[in-house]
Write a protein that holds these residues in place. Structure first.
Motif, short mmCIF file in Angstrom:
data_model
loop_
_atom_site.label_atom_id
_atom_site.label_comp_id
_atom_site.label_asym_id
_atom_site.label_seq_id
_atom_site.Cartn_x
_atom_site.Cartn_y
_atom_site.Cartn_z
N ARG A 107 27.57 0.51 64.51
CA ARG A 107 28.36 1.70 64.21
C ARG A 107 29.71 1.35 63.60
O ARG A 107 30.17 2.00 62.67
N TYR A 108 30.36 0.34 64.16
CA TYR A 108 31.66 -0.08 63.66
C TYR A 108 31.49 -1.33 62.82
O TYR A 108 30.77 -2.25 63.20
N LYS A 109 32.16 -1.33 61.68
CA LYS A 109 32.12 -2.48 60.78
C LYS A 109 33.56 -2.89 60.50
O LYS A 109 34.42 -2.04 60.28
N MET A 110 33.81 -4.20 60.52
CA MET A 110 35.15 -4.70 60.21
C MET A 110 35.04 -5.81 59.17
O MET A 110 34.23 -6.72 59.31
N ALA A 111 35.83 -5.68 58.14
CA ALA A 111 35.96 -6.72 57.13
C ALA A 111 37.34 -7.34 57.31
O ALA A 111 38.35 -6.64 57.24
N VAL A 112 37.38 -8.64 57.57
CA VAL A 112 38.62 -9.35 57.85
C VAL A 112 38.84 -10.41 56.77
O VAL A 112 37.93 -11.16 56.45
N VAL A 113 40.04 -10.45 56.22
CA VAL A 113 40.42 -11.52 55.32
C VAL A 113 41.31 -12.46 56.12
O VAL A 113 42.25 -12.01 56.77
N CYS A 114 41.00 -13.72 56.10
CA CYS A 114 41.72 -14.81 56.78
C CYS A 114 41.11 -15.18 58.11
O CYS A 114 41.59 -16.07 58.77
N ASP A 115 40.05 -14.52 58.55
CA ASP A 115 39.42 -14.93 59.80
C ASP A 115 38.84 -16.33 59.64
O ASP A 115 39.14 -17.22 60.42
N ALA A 116 38.05 -16.53 58.60
CA ALA A 116 37.42 -17.84 58.41
C ALA A 116 38.14 -18.69 57.37
O ALA A 116 38.24 -19.89 57.52
N SER A 117 38.66 -18.06 56.29
CA SER A 117 39.13 -18.90 55.20
C SER A 117 40.34 -18.40 54.42
O SER A 117 40.94 -19.16 53.70
N CYS A 118 40.68 -17.15 54.49
CA CYS A 118 41.74 -16.53 53.68
C CYS A 118 41.35 -16.40 52.21
O CYS A 118 42.16 -16.01 51.39
N THR A 119 40.14 -16.76 51.86
CA THR A 119 39.69 -16.61 50.47
C THR A 119 38.42 -15.78 50.38
O THR A 119 37.83 -15.67 49.32
N ALA A 120 38.01 -15.20 51.50
CA ALA A 120 36.79 -14.39 51.54
C ALA A 120 36.88 -13.44 52.73
O ALA A 120 37.73 -13.60 53.60
N TYR A 121 36.01 -12.45 52.75
CA TYR A 121 35.89 -11.59 53.92
C TYR A 121 35.02 -12.28 54.96
O TYR A 121 34.07 -12.97 54.63
N SER A 158 42.56 -6.32 57.07
CA SER A 158 41.27 -5.94 57.62
C SER A 158 41.03 -4.46 57.36
O SER A 158 41.95 -3.70 57.12
N THR A 159 39.77 -4.09 57.43
CA THR A 159 39.35 -2.69 57.37
C THR A 159 38.36 -2.47 58.50
O THR A 159 37.44 -3.26 58.67
N VAL A 160 38.56 -1.39 59.27
CA VAL A 160 37.58 -0.98 60.25
C VAL A 160 36.96 0.31 59.74
O VAL A 160 37.66 1.23 59.34
N TRP A 161 35.63 0.37 59.75
CA TRP A 161 34.90 1.52 59.24
C TRP A 161 33.94 2.01 60.31
O TRP A 161 33.13 1.23 60.83
N LEU A 162 34.02 3.31 60.66
CA LEU A 162 33.07 3.91 61.59
C LEU A 162 31.93 4.49 60.78
O LEU A 162 32.11 5.43 60.01
N ASP A 163 30.76 3.91 60.94
CA ASP A 163 29.58 4.27 60.15
C ASP A 163 28.75 5.29 60.93
O ASP A 163 27.96 4.94 61.80
N LEU A 164 28.93 6.56 60.60
CA LEU A 164 28.25 7.64 61.30
C LEU A 164 27.00 8.14 60.57
O LEU A 164 26.46 9.19 60.90
N ARG A 165 26.53 7.38 59.59
CA ARG A 165 25.32 7.79 58.87
C ARG A 165 24.12 7.77 59.80
O ARG A 165 24.00 6.93 60.68
#
Length: 188
Positions: A87-101, A72-79
């Protein structure tokens, strides 16, 4: 004890900066670190980035996302102009399928909501980031663990590699197929 849940680490404690992110949150006046705990995502906070605390959030734990993950990646978007609940964005691999974010947004980095259940294909250890120089959202897409063909002339059969996908909007850029991202770098 919640850091010891989840395969393949059920028999021993597992807390690692293997995934997540570390950010200074100016609104909270805290450093916030998301890390893999057991098979989920936990949060630790600090005033000085030296001494860390595990805040009691839900059920007395610091777990912020209990869905299974392999990266996973957590990103604090302060733009400027970013809505408070994004503000916070998270991309998770394996949450739904393990083949996509799976992409999630949060106002506080604690309570997350799914905004895109499945992007184009990727594998574990994939990440996202915002490139302020372009300015574009970037998907760093892992590929090559297993390939659909063994044809040495197949341009998408690179071994363990990274592909690159970018866009103005994080969600819109998440739509791709196996041939859309461009080759970026490879290790094999």
């Amino acid at each position: 004890p919640w850091e010891s849940r989840g395969e393949p680490f059920a028999e021993k404690a597992f807390a690692s900066a293997f995934s997540g992110g570390l950010w200074w949150d100016p609104d909270a006046g805290l450093y916030k670190m998301w890390y893999r705990c057991g098979n989920g995502q936990c949060l630790a906070t600090s005033h000085d980035a030296i001494s860390w605390e595990k805040p009691a959030l839900r059920n007395g734990t610091n777990v912020v996302d209990a869905d299974p993950l392999d990266g996973s990646t957590v990103w604090l978007d302060l733009r400027e102009g970013v809505p408070a609940n994004e503000r916070y964005k998270m991309a998770v691999v394996c949450d739904a399928s393990c083949t996509a974010y799976t992409l999630k947004y949060s106002a506080d980095g604690v309570s997350w909501r799914v905004v895109l259940n499945q992007t184009g294909p990727t594998q574990d250890r994939a990440t996202i980031f915002f490139n302020p120089f372009r300015p574009k959202w970037v998907y760093s897409i892992k590929t090559g663990i297993s390939t659909p063909t063994h044809d040495p002339h197949d341009e998408y059969n690179l071994g363990r590699a990274r592909k690159y996908r970018e866009g103005d909007d994080l969600l819109a850029a998440g739509a791709w197929d196996a041939t859309t991202p461009v080759n970026w770098t490879n290790a094999d």
